[in-house]
Design an enzyme around this catalytic site. Structure first.
Site, PDB file in Angstrom:
ATOM      1  CG  HIS A  62      -4.005   5.938 -11.041  1.00 43.26           C
ATOM      2  ND1 HIS A  62      -2.703   6.851 -11.811  1.00 43.26           N
ATOM      3  CD2 HIS A  62      -3.001   4.990 -10.880  1.00 43.26           C
ATOM      4  CE1 HIS A  62      -1.273   6.318 -11.291  1.00 43.26           C
ATOM      5  NE2 HIS A  62      -1.710   4.930 -11.092  1.00 43.26           N
ATOM      6  CG  HIS A  96      -1.346   9.329 -13.923  1.00 47.94           C
ATOM      7  ND1 HIS A  96      -2.484   8.164 -14.364  1.00 47.94           N
ATOM      8  CD2 HIS A  96      -0.337   8.969 -13.706  1.00 47.94           C
ATOM      9  CE1 HIS A  96      -2.603   7.507 -15.005  1.00 47.94           C
ATOM     10  NE2 HIS A  96      -0.802   7.451 -14.634  1.00 47.94           N
ATOM     11  CD  GLN A 141       5.832  -3.350  -9.190  1.00 55.92           C
ATOM     12  OE1 GLN A 141       4.877  -3.546  -8.092  1.00 55.92           O
ATOM     13  NE2 GLN A 141       5.454  -2.724  -9.944  1.00 55.92           N
ATOM     14  CG  ASP A 167       1.364  -0.773 -16.459  1.00 56.31           C
ATOM     15  OD1 ASP A 167       2.076  -0.537 -17.168  1.00 56.31           O
ATOM     16  OD2 ASP A 167       0.422   0.288 -15.585  1.00 56.31           O
ATOM     17  NE  ARG A 206       9.021   3.702 -14.594  1.00 62.80           N
ATOM     18  CZ  ARG A 206       8.186   2.906 -13.605  1.00 62.80           C
ATOM     19  NH1 ARG A 206       7.322   2.077 -13.869  1.00 62.80           N
ATOM     20  NH2 ARG A 206       8.805   2.401 -12.588  1.00 62.80           N
ATOM     21  N   GLY A 215       0.850   5.361  -6.023  1.00 64.09           N
ATOM     22  CA  GLY A 215       0.717   6.493  -5.939  1.00 64.09           C
ATOM     23  C   GLY A 215       1.272   6.708  -7.064  1.00 64.09           C
ATOM     24  CD  GLN A 239       0.817  -3.900 -13.968  1.00 71.35           C
ATOM     25  OE1 GLN A 239       1.710  -4.250 -12.831  1.00 71.35           O
ATOM     26  NE2 GLN A 239       0.125  -3.429 -13.719  1.00 71.35           N
TER      27      GLN A 239
HETATM   28  O1  PAF Z   1       0.824  -0.757 -12.234  1.00 69.97           O
HETATM   29  C1  PAF Z   1       1.320  -0.714 -11.158  1.00 69.97           C
HETATM   30  O2  PAF Z   1       0.690   0.435 -10.662  1.00 69.97           O
HETATM   31  C2  PAF Z   1       1.961  -1.129 -10.292  1.00 69.97           C
HETATM   32  O3  PAF Z   1       2.107  -2.997 -11.063  1.00 69.97           O
HETATM   33  C3  PAF Z   1       1.167  -2.153  -9.251  1.00 69.97           C
HETATM   34  C4  PAF Z   1      -0.080  -3.167  -9.724  1.00 69.97           C
HETATM   35  C5  PAF Z   1       0.011  -1.483  -7.907  1.00 69.97           C
HETATM   36  C6  PAF Z   1       1.485  -3.268  -8.406  1.00 69.97           C
HETATM   37  O4  PAF Z   1       2.924  -2.756  -7.959  1.00 69.97           O
END
Ligand code: PAF
Length: 281
Positions: free
Chosen positions: A37, A34, A61, A150, A187, A31, A153
């Site tokens: 996304h 921005h 996390q 990220d 953030r 959520g 990730q």
């Molecule tokens: O990048 C994120 O927003 C989060 O780490 C994700 C991939 C939705 C997992 O909670």
């Protein structure tokens, strides 16, 4: 656009689409949406017939002392953005729907979770990999969209999908930046005006490192140049600044490519960014 909170209901909806041979794209988010996304959603719309956006601030996390409780949750605004962007389903499960009090199973991607953010955020990637696999199992998308901002990730999720034979295609998407070069992040909302003015210097420092790497062909010199530049930013504190192989996240090959990745606190806000440099040393 449908807003769905339960796993049963999202599964039923996706099952209906599958029977009609419609392709499904998933954009997993926490959520506070921005333009970054929005660009993932647009790509997902171009490549699929239906798009699901999940919004879930995943407690597992976040480490102790991190920003879980103050993480922004502007649900009404997020839903409006999803509606505007033509999302089919906004899936917003409740924490109790994802984690029972007896939850015992975790996904650990061993090597890739080790460097960069790994030592500073113990358990973070385990939490990410676990929730992403759960979301994949709930939604069963054909494709899932993740930003390269990220980067670690993204690599962790790619590895997980490969190792566990998860039938979802991971689509890496470019980082979206504001005109100052600052990578968009939920953030960024924490930054004061002064911090906001200083934050784009993270990107500039990485670019300096990239230039030094290309001209001097020396990883240490490149790191030093970026660190020196960041030390001059008022209120900034470097957590790490590394140059690694983007595939293995370990020592880079002389032939490249190179991932330049940094985490920097600007005031109390932790920002991450990265730059990919191609070519040999
Ligand atoms: O990048 C994120 O927003 C989060 O780490 C994700 C991939 C939705 C997992 O909670």
């Amino acid at each position: 656009m449908k807003i769905i909170h339960s796993m049963g209901s999202v599964r039923q909806t996706v099952l209906g689409w599958r029977r009609a041979e419609r392709r499904v794209g998933l954009v997993p988010t926490m959520g506070a949406l921005h333009e970054g996304h929005a660009s993932l959603i647009r790509r997902a719309r171009r490549e699929n017939d239906e798009v699901v956006v999940s919004i879930f601030v995943n407690p597992v996390q976040f480490g102790p002392g991190e920003d879980f409780s103050r993480y922004p949750r502007p649900f009404v605004r997020d839903a409006a953005l999803c509606r505007r962007e033509g999302v089919s389903v906004l899936f917003a499960p409740k924490p109790s729907a994802l984690y029972s009090t007896d939850h015992q199973t975790w996904v650990t991607v061993e090597k890739l979770a080790g460097p960069l953010c790994g030592p500073f955020r113990p358990g973070h990637f385990r939490g990410v990999a676990t929730v992403v696999l759960k979301l994949f199992n709930m939604v069963q998308p054909d494709r899932a969209y993740f930003g390269k901002k990220d980067f670690q990730q993204l690599r962790v999720i790619e590895q997980m999908v490969n190792d566990l034979n998860v039938p979802v295609k991971i689509v890496p998407c470019p980082t979206v930046r504001d005109p100052s070069g600052l990578a968009l992040s939920s953030r960024n909302a924490y930054l004061s005006p002064d911090e906001r003015a200083a934050a784009p210097r993270l990107r500039r420092a990485l670019r300096t490192a990239g230039q030094v790497l290309k001209s001097r062909r020396n990883v240490r010199e490149a790191q030093r140049a970026a660190r020196n530049e960041l030390r001059q930013v008022p209120g900034a504190r470097i957590q790490y600044l590394e140059i690694l192989d983007p595939k293995t996240l370990s020592v880079p090959k002389k032939t490249g490519p190179f991932l330049l990745a940094a985490a920097v606190y600007v005031g109390r806000t932790r920002l991450i960014d990265n730059l990919l440099v191609r070519g040999a040393l």
